[in-house]
Design an enzyme around this catalytic site. Structure first.
Site, PDB file in Angstrom:
ATOM      1  N   ASP A   1       0.846  -1.194   0.000  1.00  0.00           N
ATOM      2  CA  ASP A   1       0.000   0.000   0.000  1.00  0.00           C
ATOM      3  C   ASP A   1       0.878   1.240   0.000  1.00  0.00           C
ATOM      4  O   ASP A   1       1.856   1.322   0.746  1.00  0.00           O
ATOM      5  CB  ASP A   1      -0.935  -0.013   1.219  1.00  0.00           C
ATOM      6  CG  ASP A   1      -2.068   0.985   1.085  1.00  0.00           C
ATOM      7  OD1 ASP A   1      -1.795   2.193   0.942  1.00  0.00           O
ATOM      8  OD2 ASP A   1      -3.237   0.559   1.117  1.00  0.00           O
TER       9      ASP A   1
ATOM     10  N   HIS B   1     -10.212  -5.123  -3.256  1.00  0.00           N
ATOM     11  CA  HIS B   1      -8.894  -5.387  -2.678  1.00  0.00           C
ATOM     12  C   HIS B   1      -9.021  -5.808  -1.224  1.00  0.00           C
ATOM     13  O   HIS B   1      -9.901  -5.341  -0.513  1.00  0.00           O
ATOM     14  CB  HIS B   1      -7.969  -4.173  -2.821  1.00  0.00           C
ATOM     15  CG  HIS B   1      -8.550  -2.885  -2.321  1.00  0.00           C
ATOM     16  ND1 HIS B   1      -9.443  -2.140  -3.068  1.00  0.00           N
ATOM     17  CD2 HIS B   1      -8.365  -2.208  -1.176  1.00  0.00           C
ATOM     18  CE1 HIS B   1      -9.785  -1.058  -2.377  1.00  0.00           C
ATOM     19  NE2 HIS B   1      -9.149  -1.083  -1.217  1.00  0.00           N
TER      20      HIS B   1
HETATM   21  P1  AMP Z   1      -9.727   1.683   0.331  1.00  0.00           P
HETATM   22  O1  AMP Z   1     -10.411   1.754  -1.011  1.00  0.00           O
HETATM   23  O2  AMP Z   1     -10.351   2.563   1.377  1.00  0.00           O
HETATM   24  O3  AMP Z   1      -9.595   0.280   0.849  1.00  0.00           O
HETATM   25  O4  AMP Z   1      -8.271   2.276   0.184  1.00  0.00           O
HETATM   26  C1  AMP Z   1      -7.543   2.189  -1.000  1.00  0.00           C
HETATM   27  C2  AMP Z   1      -6.102   1.994  -0.639  1.00  0.00           C
HETATM   28  O5  AMP Z   1      -5.357   2.023  -1.840  1.00  0.00           O
HETATM   29  C3  AMP Z   1      -5.504   3.060   0.299  1.00  0.00           C
HETATM   30  O6  AMP Z   1      -4.980   2.405   1.447  1.00  0.00           O
HETATM   31  C4  AMP Z   1      -4.397   3.678  -0.560  1.00  0.00           C
HETATM   32  O7  AMP Z   1      -3.257   3.998   0.193  1.00  0.00           O
HETATM   33  C5  AMP Z   1      -4.114   2.596  -1.571  1.00  0.00           C
HETATM   34  N1  AMP Z   1      -3.565   3.064  -2.829  1.00  0.00           N
HETATM   35  C6  AMP Z   1      -4.075   4.023  -3.634  1.00  0.00           C
HETATM   36  N2  AMP Z   1      -3.311   4.182  -4.720  1.00  0.00           N
HETATM   37  C7  AMP Z   1      -2.301   3.302  -4.624  1.00  0.00           C
HETATM   38  C8  AMP Z   1      -1.182   2.974  -5.440  1.00  0.00           C
HETATM   39  N3  AMP Z   1      -0.938   3.612  -6.599  1.00  0.00           N
HETATM   40  N4  AMP Z   1      -0.342   2.007  -5.018  1.00  0.00           N
HETATM   41  C9  AMP Z   1      -0.561   1.379  -3.861  1.00  0.00           C
HETATM   42  N5  AMP Z   1      -1.603   1.627  -3.052  1.00  0.00           N
HETATM   43  C10 AMP Z   1      -2.463   2.585  -3.405  1.00  0.00           C
END
Ligand code: AMP
Ligand code: ZN
Length: 107
Positions: A30, A99
């Site tokens: 993440d 995810h």
């Molecule tokens: P959620 O949809 O609330 O489960 O959160 C989405 C997660 O995706 C968050 O923890 C972000 O830090 C993570 N995230 C967003 N963009 C990226 C990226 N490009 N690479 C890795 N993690 C990401």
């Protein structure tokens, strides 16, 4: 779907620190970790969320959950870990590509 950030990670169009990949699933760190180890497992095929899954995702969901402890151990989380599947706006979901978060403190 073309502007889905996780689909772009799957396609290699934006970088990610991948820790696992097979035909169905990718796991990567993440970008905003909430614990010393924090990675997520995603399906390669786009599904918006857990609430958008049906019987056709049954095997995939099982595969992702079975991978979680295996990858957690490889990442140093031998003592245990937390998982989260944020679902929908009410569930705090920000990225609408299914995810599984896996996070914790290494032993
Ligand atoms: P959620 O949809 O609330 O489960 O959160 C989405 C997660 O995706 C968050 O923890 C972000 O830090 C993570 N995230 C967003 N963009 C990226 C990226 N490009 N690479 C890795 N993690 C990401
Ligand atoms: Zn996607």
């Amino acid at each position: 779907m073309s502007d889905c950030i996780f689909c772009k990670i799957v396609a290699g169009q934006i970088p990610a620190t991948k820790i696992y990949e097979d035909d169905d699933v990718v796991a990567f760190h993440d970008i905003r970790p909430i614990a010393p180890v924090h990675f997520m497992l995603i399906p390669k095929l786009h599904v918006d969320s857990l609430a958008h899954c049906g019987p056709e995702q049954q095997v995939l969901l099982g595969k992702m959950l079975l991978l979680a402890p295996k990858l957690a151990q490889e990442q140093g989380l031998e003592k245990g870990f937390k998982t989260a599947i944020n679902t929908g706006h009410g569930g705090g979901q920000e990225v609408f590509h299914l995810h599984v978060h896996v996070f914790g403190h290494p032993a």
